[in-house]
Each structure stands twice: as C-alpha cells, then as structure tokens.
Design a protein around this motif. Sequence first.
Motif, PDB file in Angstrom:
ATOM      1  N   ASN A 205       0.762  -1.263   0.137  1.00 45.41           N
ATOM      2  CA  ASN A 205       0.077  -0.028  -0.117  1.00 45.41           C
ATOM      3  C   ASN A 205       0.867   1.307  -0.075  1.00 45.41           C
ATOM      4  O   ASN A 205       1.551   1.603   1.045  1.00 45.41           O
ATOM      5  N   ALA A 206       0.848   1.677  -1.112  1.00 46.52           N
ATOM      6  CA  ALA A 206       1.827   3.107  -1.236  1.00 46.52           C
ATOM      7  C   ALA A 206       1.238   4.148  -0.154  1.00 46.52           C
ATOM      8  O   ALA A 206       2.289   5.097   0.395  1.00 46.52           O
ATOM      9  N   ARG A 207       0.139   4.268   0.333  1.00 39.99           N
ATOM     10  CA  ARG A 207      -0.186   5.293   1.175  1.00 39.99           C
ATOM     11  C   ARG A 207       0.438   4.980   2.543  1.00 39.99           C
ATOM     12  O   ARG A 207       0.626   6.085   3.251  1.00 39.99           O
ATOM     13  N   TYR A 208       0.620   3.839   2.700  1.00 37.64           N
ATOM     14  CA  TYR A 208       1.147   3.534   4.069  1.00 37.64           C
ATOM     15  C   TYR A 208       2.616   3.771   4.036  1.00 37.64           C
ATOM     16  O   TYR A 208       3.152   4.305   5.025  1.00 37.64           O
ATOM     17  N   VAL A 209       3.218   3.407   2.930  1.00 37.99           N
ATOM     18  CA  VAL A 209       4.819   3.768   2.585  1.00 37.99           C
ATOM     19  C   VAL A 209       5.168   5.198   2.779  1.00 37.99           C
ATOM     20  O   VAL A 209       5.669   5.900   3.667  1.00 37.99           O
ATOM     21  N   PHE A 210       4.263   6.215   2.125  1.00 42.55           N
ATOM     22  CA  PHE A 210       4.535   7.615   1.814  1.00 42.55           C
ATOM     23  C   PHE A 210       3.938   8.339   3.013  1.00 42.55           C
ATOM     24  O   PHE A 210       4.474   9.115   3.687  1.00 42.55           O
ATOM     25  N   GLY A 211       2.729   7.853   3.647  1.00 44.73           N
ATOM     26  CA  GLY A 211       2.321   8.415   4.866  1.00 44.73           C
ATOM     27  C   GLY A 211       2.958   8.244   5.972  1.00 44.73           C
ATOM     28  O   GLY A 211       2.988   9.154   6.783  1.00 44.73           O
ATOM     29  N   GLU A 212       3.708   6.857   6.201  1.00 47.54           N
ATOM     30  CA  GLU A 212       4.533   6.680   7.224  1.00 47.54           C
ATOM     31  C   GLU A 212       6.059   7.306   6.938  1.00 47.54           C
ATOM     32  O   GLU A 212       6.648   7.075   7.955  1.00 47.54           O
ATOM     33  N   ARG A 213       6.280   7.783   6.027  1.00 48.37           N
ATOM     34  CA  ARG A 213       7.496   8.198   5.359  1.00 48.37           C
ATOM     35  C   ARG A 213       8.489   7.277   5.608  1.00 48.37           C
ATOM     36  O   ARG A 213       9.676   7.476   6.293  1.00 48.37           O
ATOM     37  N   ALA A 214       8.034   5.941   5.152  1.00 53.76           N
ATOM     38  CA  ALA A 214       8.962   4.720   5.608  1.00 53.76           C
ATOM     39  C   ALA A 214       9.949   4.627   4.239  1.00 53.76           C
ATOM     40  O   ALA A 214       9.546   3.922   3.366  1.00 53.76           O
ATOM     41  N   PHE A 215      11.124   5.572   4.477  1.00 49.66           N
ATOM     42  CA  PHE A 215      11.975   5.213   3.339  1.00 49.66           C
ATOM     43  C   PHE A 215      12.679   3.930   3.324  1.00 49.66           C
ATOM     44  O   PHE A 215      13.399   3.557   2.413  1.00 49.66           O
ATOM     45  N   TRP A 216      12.472   2.933   4.483  1.00 45.76           N
ATOM     46  CA  TRP A 216      12.992   1.643   4.394  1.00 45.76           C
ATOM     47  C   TRP A 216      12.190   0.755   3.405  1.00 45.76           C
ATOM     48  O   TRP A 216      12.638  -0.429   3.244  1.00 45.76           O
ATOM     49  N   ASP A 217      11.114   1.330   3.316  1.00 44.86           N
ATOM     50  CA  ASP A 217      10.251   0.529   2.211  1.00 44.86           C
ATOM     51  C   ASP A 217      10.445   0.858   0.837  1.00 44.86           C
ATOM     52  O   ASP A 217       9.710   0.399  -0.135  1.00 44.86           O
ATOM     53  N   VAL A 218      11.536   1.784   0.591  1.00 41.99           N
ATOM     54  CA  VAL A 218      11.698   1.958  -0.962  1.00 41.99           C
ATOM     55  C   VAL A 218      13.137   1.237  -1.331  1.00 41.99           C
ATOM     56  O   VAL A 218      13.912   1.718  -0.838  1.00 41.99           O
ATOM     57  N   TYR A 219      12.872   0.313  -2.195  1.00 41.18           N
ATOM     58  CA  TYR A 219      14.282  -0.500  -2.475  1.00 41.18           C
ATOM     59  C   TYR A 219      13.963  -0.776  -3.947  1.00 41.18           C
ATOM     60  O   TYR A 219      12.979  -0.399  -4.690  1.00 41.18           O
ATOM     61  N   TYR A 220      15.392  -1.160  -4.275  1.00 45.49           N
ATOM     62  CA  TYR A 220      15.246  -1.431  -6.101  1.00 45.49           C
ATOM     63  C   TYR A 220      14.103  -2.139  -6.812  1.00 45.49           C
ATOM     64  O   TYR A 220      13.824  -1.856  -7.702  1.00 45.49           O
ATOM     65  N   GLU A 221      14.110  -3.297  -5.986  1.00 44.56           N
ATOM     66  CA  GLU A 221      12.927  -4.478  -6.586  1.00 44.56           C
ATOM     67  C   GLU A 221      11.699  -3.763  -6.967  1.00 44.56           C
ATOM     68  O   GLU A 221      10.942  -4.214  -7.739  1.00 44.56           O
ATOM     69  N   HIS A 222      11.148  -3.039  -5.888  1.00 44.80           N
ATOM     70  CA  HIS A 222       9.842  -2.401  -5.977  1.00 44.80           C
ATOM     71  C   HIS A 222      10.096  -1.015  -6.653  1.00 44.80           C
ATOM     72  O   HIS A 222      10.451  -0.023  -6.366  1.00 44.80           O
ATOM     73  N   CYS A 223       9.762  -1.183  -7.880  1.00 41.88           N
ATOM     74  CA  CYS A 223       9.838  -0.205  -8.870  1.00 41.88           C
ATOM     75  C   CYS A 223       8.460   0.602  -9.306  1.00 41.88           C
ATOM     76  O   CYS A 223       8.488   1.508  -9.888  1.00 41.88           O
ATOM     77  N   SER A 224       7.346  -0.058  -8.283  1.00 42.55           N
ATOM     78  CA  SER A 224       6.086   0.640  -8.914  1.00 42.55           C
ATOM     79  C   SER A 224       5.228   0.414  -7.572  1.00 42.55           C
ATOM     80  O   SER A 224       5.392  -0.310  -6.772  1.00 42.55           O
TER      81      SER A 224
END
Length: 399
Positions: A205-224
């Motif tokens: 859920n991108a809103r969880y990632v960006f809403g929590e400002r979870a930079f640790w959930d941004v990595y290369y294999e997750h391109c979308s």
Amino acid sequence: MPTDATLTCPSCGGRDVDVFYTVDGVPTNSVLLLHSAEEATAIPKGDVRLAFCPACGHVHNAAFDPRLTEYSGRYESTQGYSSTFNAFHRRLANDLIERFGLHGKSIIEIGCGHGEFLALLCEGGDNVGLGFDPAYLPGRVEMPPGARVEFVADFYSERYGDRAADFMACKMTLEHIVDTARFVGTVRGAVGDRLDTLVWFQVPNARYVFGERAFWDVYYEHCSYFSHGSLARLFRGQGFDVLDLWTDYDDQYLMIAARPRTFTPVPPLPAEDDLAAVTAEVERFASTVPEIIHRWRKELAELHDAGRRVVLWGGGSKGVAFLTTLGVGDEVAAVVDINPHKAGTFMAGSGHEIVSPDALVELHPDLVIVMNPVYLDEIRADLDARGLTPELRPVSEPE
C-alpha cells in the motif's frame, strides 16, 4: 538521471511526471542469499528515482533497469517462518475462498514463490492450482496430501496465455514490474472472453509507505507503488471492472478484485477518489524524509559512541533499505531473522551478518529495532523466551 523518454507514467501514459525522491547506488537485489560480506558489498548497484504521476497517482522508479534484478533459486523472500504471517496467510486464503466462492475451481497464481499460498487456496476449497515463479524450488514447501497443484519455474507471460483459470491471483509481484500497463494487459488478454474469470492482486500500500514516511520501504526491486485509486485506474484502463478495493495486515497490503469489463461498467468505488490525498502524502514524504534520515544517522552514531549495542530484527528488503539508505556500518552490530535459510548469510550492500535469534543471547543487544511493527508481539515473545530484555522499538521516526 532519467531521460524525457523514461519520465512517462507506465500505468496511464501521462507525461507530466516528476521525480521527488532519489537514492544512489542501492543494491539491485535485497534478498538473495549472499554467503560472505565481500559478496554482499559487491552486489550490483542501481539508482532509485521515484517519479509521481499527477494524472493517475502512480509512482515508479524512473531509473529502474530490470536487467539488474535476479529472481532465481537463491532469491529468499518467504515470510512463512513467522507465526504472525502464517496466521494472516491462512485467514486471507479462507477469506478469498468464501468471498469469491472458490470451491472446485481452477486457480492460477502469478508470482507464487514456493507455493505456500496457492497450496492454501487449493486445500481450503478443493481447487486445482497452477503457479508461476522463476524462483520456485521444488520440494521447498511440503504440499498437502493429494494437493492438485502444478508449478512452472518461469515468469508469467503471453506464452502461457492459453492456460485458463476461474481465478487468477497475483500477490506481491506487480510492484516488481515497471511496465505495469503492459503486464495487466497481458493478464486481460489471457482472460479473453471468459467474462466470469475473477482477478485478484495484492501489492504494498503506497499510502502506508509515503504516509508513514517509510524510506526503508523503498528499494530497487519495488519499482512500482500503488494507492487505491492508481491501482483501480490501471485495471480499468486495461479493460477490467473493479469490484472491490481493501487493505489488510495493518494497512500495509492493498488488494483489488476485478473482472473483465462487461457492457454495464461498474462505477468507480469511493476509495478510488484519493488523488489529492496521495499528492499531499508524496509531497510530505519528499520534504521531510531527508531530515528523518539525518536524525536516524545521528541517533545511531550517538548510541554507538555510548557503547550501546544495536541490532535490527528483519533480514529482508526493509532492513537492506534502512541500512544502505543510512549508510551505516558498525553502528548496527547485526541483523536478526527467524528464517533459518538466512542465518550466516549477509545483507546486500551493507555486508552485515544475518544471525538467528539464538545468537542474541551472546550478543546481548541494548536496542532491537523492529523493521516491521506488525511483528512486535511475536518478537517480544522470542526475546522473553531467551531471557532478553532489550529496548524494543518499531522502526519509525527516530526519538
């Protein structure tokens, strides 16, 4: 840097796409089994250039190169050693079986891993299953007696379009594909005129990632990265009607149920109207994450200087992204993971050793940073069972 040609939204084709977050030199694979610190630090690197499409809300890595990723037998992403995750998996399978009447049906799962979830769907509803995954290893998961499941150790593509199913599932795979419209279009093409076929996808859920400002959930294999609205717009654009959208697992997972479009299209769901909220969350992520990263570096350095021993719990992609984005080394003594296949291997990029929970008895950490808060209770029980009482903190903004 991305060229103008790459700054096109792969979901809707929009051209007014802006890069809002960058990380250079990240490992292009986070969960390969790496057997030395040297191998782990020498793993190929790539760049992250997250780009936001204001037309549909989709986010993708504009610098992604699929040739740099590897999905093979040494790709180790299973969460099946966690009792918390297994309980969720069983509940989700039962929910899908009952929600969609999956009894005596044929099921295809795209990106099936080692087949755990497909086995649950087939066992719980007396269904027949076919799974596709290039990282599938025969015998890794014990199938239920009499299970009618077949596996193909390959990427799903047009070449398998003749394999029909009543239910097509794709769990935690679409986020690894940058050409999202083409992929969902391939699934639609495989369904063809079988208008009663149901399609179900699960993504982070991108809103969880960006809403929590979870930079640790941004990595290369997750391109979308998908919100409710961007995921629904993608499926509608490829000839599907969206039946339902919902989240689970503490809002970390986003799910969509769809079917081929008929002559009476299903109107948009209220949850799809999230473009303004997603735009605001992306802007907040971009403006605040650099300071959060700075504060984490500062706190870990201070803990190290004070002689406090810090370990990370979670040897998967989140842990890799956390360590490599921060660029820390000895500030973190080790990484813990309950997956026995990971013990004695090393974290991609940073080279930290992954140890089993039993190793903490000797390490005796002062602070355990938990990479996913959904596992807090399970981890606390594991520590209690070993007589350990470190400070236990879910990863979030540093204190």
